[in-house]
Enzyme design. Sequence first.
Site, PDB file in Angstrom:
ATOM      1  N   MET A   1       0.837  -1.200   0.000  1.00 45.05           N
ATOM      2  CA  MET A   1       0.000   0.000   0.000  1.00 45.05           C
ATOM      3  C   MET A   1       0.873   1.252   0.000  1.00 45.05           C
ATOM      4  O   MET A   1       0.413   2.337   0.381  1.00 45.05           O
ATOM      5  CB  MET A   1      -0.939  -0.001   1.212  1.00 45.05           C
ATOM      6  CG  MET A   1      -1.888  -1.196   1.194  1.00 45.05           C
ATOM      7  SD  MET A   1      -3.404  -0.947   2.147  1.00 45.05           S
ATOM      8  CE  MET A   1      -2.756  -0.671   3.777  1.00 45.05           C
ATOM      9  N   GLY A   2       2.138   1.122  -0.410  1.00 43.49           N
ATOM     10  CA  GLY A   2       3.028   2.288  -0.438  1.00 43.49           C
ATOM     11  C   GLY A   2       3.496   2.657   0.955  1.00 43.49           C
ATOM     12  O   GLY A   2       3.450   1.821   1.870  1.00 43.49           O
TER      13      GLY A   2
ATOM     14  N   LEU B   1       6.542   3.076   1.688  1.00 43.01           N
ATOM     15  CA  LEU B   1       7.468   1.949   1.719  1.00 43.01           C
ATOM     16  C   LEU B   1       8.544   2.121   2.788  1.00 43.01           C
ATOM     17  O   LEU B   1       8.959   3.236   3.101  1.00 43.01           O
ATOM     18  CB  LEU B   1       8.116   1.777   0.338  1.00 43.01           C
ATOM     19  CG  LEU B   1       7.125   1.494  -0.803  1.00 43.01           C
ATOM     20  CD1 LEU B   1       7.872   1.374  -2.136  1.00 43.01           C
ATOM     21  CD2 LEU B   1       6.292   0.246  -0.543  1.00 43.01           C
TER      22      LEU B   1
ATOM     23  N   GLY C   1      10.902  -3.093   5.513  1.00 45.48           N
ATOM     24  CA  GLY C   1      10.155  -4.358   5.467  1.00 45.48           C
ATOM     25  C   GLY C   1       9.732  -4.689   4.042  1.00 45.48           C
ATOM     26  O   GLY C   1       9.906  -5.809   3.564  1.00 45.48           O
ATOM     27  N   HIS C   2       9.182  -3.676   3.358  1.00 48.53           N
ATOM     28  CA  HIS C   2       8.821  -3.871   1.951  1.00 48.53           C
ATOM     29  C   HIS C   2      10.068  -4.201   1.126  1.00 48.53           C
ATOM     30  O   HIS C   2      10.037  -5.078   0.260  1.00 48.53           O
ATOM     31  CB  HIS C   2       8.176  -2.604   1.384  1.00 48.53           C
ATOM     32  CG  HIS C   2       6.913  -2.172   2.088  1.00 48.53           C
ATOM     33  ND1 HIS C   2       6.823  -0.990   2.781  1.00 48.53           N
ATOM     34  CD2 HIS C   2       5.693  -2.754   2.170  1.00 48.53           C
ATOM     35  CE1 HIS C   2       5.598  -0.861   3.270  1.00 48.53           C
ATOM     36  NE2 HIS C   2       4.892  -1.919   2.927  1.00 48.53           N
TER      37      HIS C   2
ATOM     38  N   GLN D   1     -10.508  -2.564   2.094  1.00 48.97           N
ATOM     39  CA  GLN D   1     -10.019  -3.316   3.246  1.00 48.97           C
ATOM     40  C   GLN D   1      -9.974  -2.466   4.514  1.00 48.97           C
ATOM     41  O   GLN D   1      -9.569  -2.938   5.563  1.00 48.97           O
ATOM     42  CB  GLN D   1      -8.661  -3.969   2.962  1.00 48.97           C
ATOM     43  CG  GLN D   1      -7.477  -3.006   2.946  1.00 48.97           C
ATOM     44  CD  GLN D   1      -6.200  -3.737   2.554  1.00 48.97           C
ATOM     45  OE1 GLN D   1      -6.025  -4.174   1.423  1.00 48.97           O
ATOM     46  NE2 GLN D   1      -5.286  -3.879   3.505  1.00 48.97           N
TER      47      GLN D   1
ATOM     48  N   GLN E   1       5.577 -11.760   7.144  1.00 48.02           N
ATOM     49  CA  GLN E   1       5.153 -12.457   8.360  1.00 48.02           C
ATOM     50  C   GLN E   1       4.571 -11.464   9.374  1.00 48.02           C
ATOM     51  O   GLN E   1       3.789 -11.835  10.235  1.00 48.02           O
ATOM     52  CB  GLN E   1       6.352 -13.205   8.950  1.00 48.02           C
ATOM     53  CG  GLN E   1       6.113 -13.906  10.275  1.00 48.02           C
ATOM     54  CD  GLN E   1       5.111 -15.041  10.181  1.00 48.02           C
ATOM     55  OE1 GLN E   1       4.854 -15.569   9.098  1.00 48.02           O
ATOM     56  NE2 GLN E   1       4.533 -15.404  11.313  1.00 48.02           N
ATOM     57  N   LYS E   2       4.937 -10.194   9.277  1.00 49.05           N
ATOM     58  CA  LYS E   2       4.364  -9.149  10.126  1.00 49.05           C
ATOM     59  C   LYS E   2       2.840  -9.253  10.144  1.00 49.05           C
ATOM     60  O   LYS E   2       2.198  -9.067  11.168  1.00 49.05           O
ATOM     61  CB  LYS E   2       4.832  -7.791   9.597  1.00 49.05           C
ATOM     62  CG  LYS E   2       4.007  -6.591   9.949  1.00 49.05           C
ATOM     63  CD  LYS E   2       4.239  -6.193  11.380  1.00 49.05           C
ATOM     64  CE  LYS E   2       3.582  -4.876  11.746  1.00 49.05           C
ATOM     65  NZ  LYS E   2       2.425  -4.485  10.971  1.00 49.05           N
TER      66      LYS E   2
ATOM     67  N   VAL F   1      10.775  -7.401   9.502  1.00 50.04           N
ATOM     68  CA  VAL F   1      11.913  -6.499   9.700  1.00 50.04           C
ATOM     69  C   VAL F   1      11.573  -5.548  10.850  1.00 50.04           C
ATOM     70  O   VAL F   1      10.456  -5.015  10.915  1.00 50.04           O
ATOM     71  CB  VAL F   1      12.213  -5.705   8.414  1.00 50.04           C
ATOM     72  CG1 VAL F   1      13.354  -4.714   8.637  1.00 50.04           C
ATOM     73  CG2 VAL F   1      12.551  -6.668   7.278  1.00 50.04           C
TER      74      VAL F   1
HETATM   75  P1  AMP Z   1       1.440  -2.923   3.532  1.00 45.79           P
HETATM   76  O1  AMP Z   1       2.016  -1.922   2.580  1.00 45.79           O
HETATM   77  O2  AMP Z   1       1.474  -2.497   4.955  1.00 45.79           O
HETATM   78  O3  AMP Z   1       0.115  -3.465   3.076  1.00 45.79           O
HETATM   79  O4  AMP Z   1       2.432  -4.156   3.481  1.00 45.79           O
HETATM   80  C1  AMP Z   1       2.786  -4.762   2.260  1.00 45.79           C
HETATM   81  C2  AMP Z   1       3.501  -6.055   2.547  1.00 45.79           C
HETATM   82  O5  AMP Z   1       4.673  -5.791   3.314  1.00 45.79           O
HETATM   83  C3  AMP Z   1       2.641  -7.024   3.369  1.00 45.79           C
HETATM   84  O6  AMP Z   1       2.812  -8.339   2.859  1.00 45.79           O
HETATM   85  C4  AMP Z   1       3.210  -6.884   4.745  1.00 45.79           C
HETATM   86  O7  AMP Z   1       3.060  -8.045   5.524  1.00 45.79           O
HETATM   87  C5  AMP Z   1       4.670  -6.624   4.449  1.00 45.79           C
HETATM   88  N1  AMP Z   1       5.311  -5.962   5.595  1.00 45.79           N
HETATM   89  C6  AMP Z   1       4.829  -4.906   6.293  1.00 45.79           C
HETATM   90  N2  AMP Z   1       5.651  -4.609   7.322  1.00 45.79           N
HETATM   91  C7  AMP Z   1       6.657  -5.509   7.279  1.00 45.79           C
HETATM   92  C8  AMP Z   1       7.829  -5.733   8.071  1.00 45.79           C
HETATM   93  N3  AMP Z   1       8.120  -4.979   9.137  1.00 45.79           N
HETATM   94  N4  AMP Z   1       8.655  -6.759   7.735  1.00 45.79           N
HETATM   95  C9  AMP Z   1       8.370  -7.538   6.657  1.00 45.79           C
HETATM   96  N5  AMP Z   1       7.289  -7.375   5.867  1.00 45.79           N
HETATM   97  C10 AMP Z   1       6.447  -6.379   6.174  1.00 45.79           C
END
Ligand code: AMP
Length: 271
Positions: free
Chosen positions: A21-22, A24, A27-28, A52, A139-140, A167
């Site tokens: 969802m940007g 970034l 973790g991304h 969502q 996995q977050k 991360v």
């Molecule tokens: P989001 O942009 O928050 O929807 O996250 C996009 C992807 O990045 C999802 O699969 C999340 O689980 C993953 N993600 C978010 N935070 C972390 C993190 N700290 N470590 C690893 N992956 C992450």
Amino acid sequence: MLDASRRWRAQGHTVGLVPTMGALHAGHLSLIEAARAENDVVVVSIFVNPIQFGPGEDFARYPRDRAHDEGLLSGVGVDAVYRPRVEAMYPPGASTRVRVSGVADPLEGAARPGHFEGVATVVSKLFTAVEPDRAYFGQKDAQQAAVVRRLARDLDFPVEIRVGVTVREPDGLALSSRNAYLDPDERRSAVSLSAALRLASAAYAAGERRPEQLRKVLCGRLEAESLARVEYAQVVDPETFTPPGTLAVLAVRIGKTRLIDNHDLSKVFPG
Ligand code: AMP
């Protein structure tokens, strides 16, 4: 997007998709690196998915910063950034939703009605738009990853679901786009999630197996923080997300910000 992806695949290239969802962060980027290592072509999608978010959640104020995202992506060798518009994803009259039952029902599913339906619908549409060989999730958001695995299996999407480790900041806080909402006091309190997981992991390593005791360790640490309000703290099975199991899952409000984290207690907490 589909034309480009089909051209790559016709040339014999494999395509890895990282849905985001940007806003970034590292973790991304770790998911992008994993995709880079395992595929010829990497596609990152950036889409703040309105369906969502529940009413009263943070859709309108969710951080959107295209320049920041492009800056980060320019350093990591991404082949395409897919940014569909909301009206393209959900044109007037679009009324179909994908609903996963079972694993999508407890915890996040119960706390955020409609959330996983929104996730399953958008992920299905992203898989249809990109036809990736592999897709990368963190996995977050452990329950989300399990929901997506179920979805891909049940709807026969020919995609391999890969899950990357969480991360964390040096103090243990899991990176999240929502951490940007925290003021300095809240940021200090937010360490309680990872600290609770670390303590429960240590208790497990010392032989504690009683779910109620492990929950007490989690809640004890979380409730020591005056700014924290526990929404749930459970120890569940990592496939079904119901007890019993070894995966500790937390949802906690720090002020107005809702944070989630998890850790498999049978493993040493990192750092
Ligand atoms: P989001 O942009 O928050 O929807 O996250 C996009 C992807 O990045 C999802 O699969 C999340 O689980 C993953 N993600 C978010 N935070 C972390 C993190 N700290 N470590 C690893 N992956 C992450």
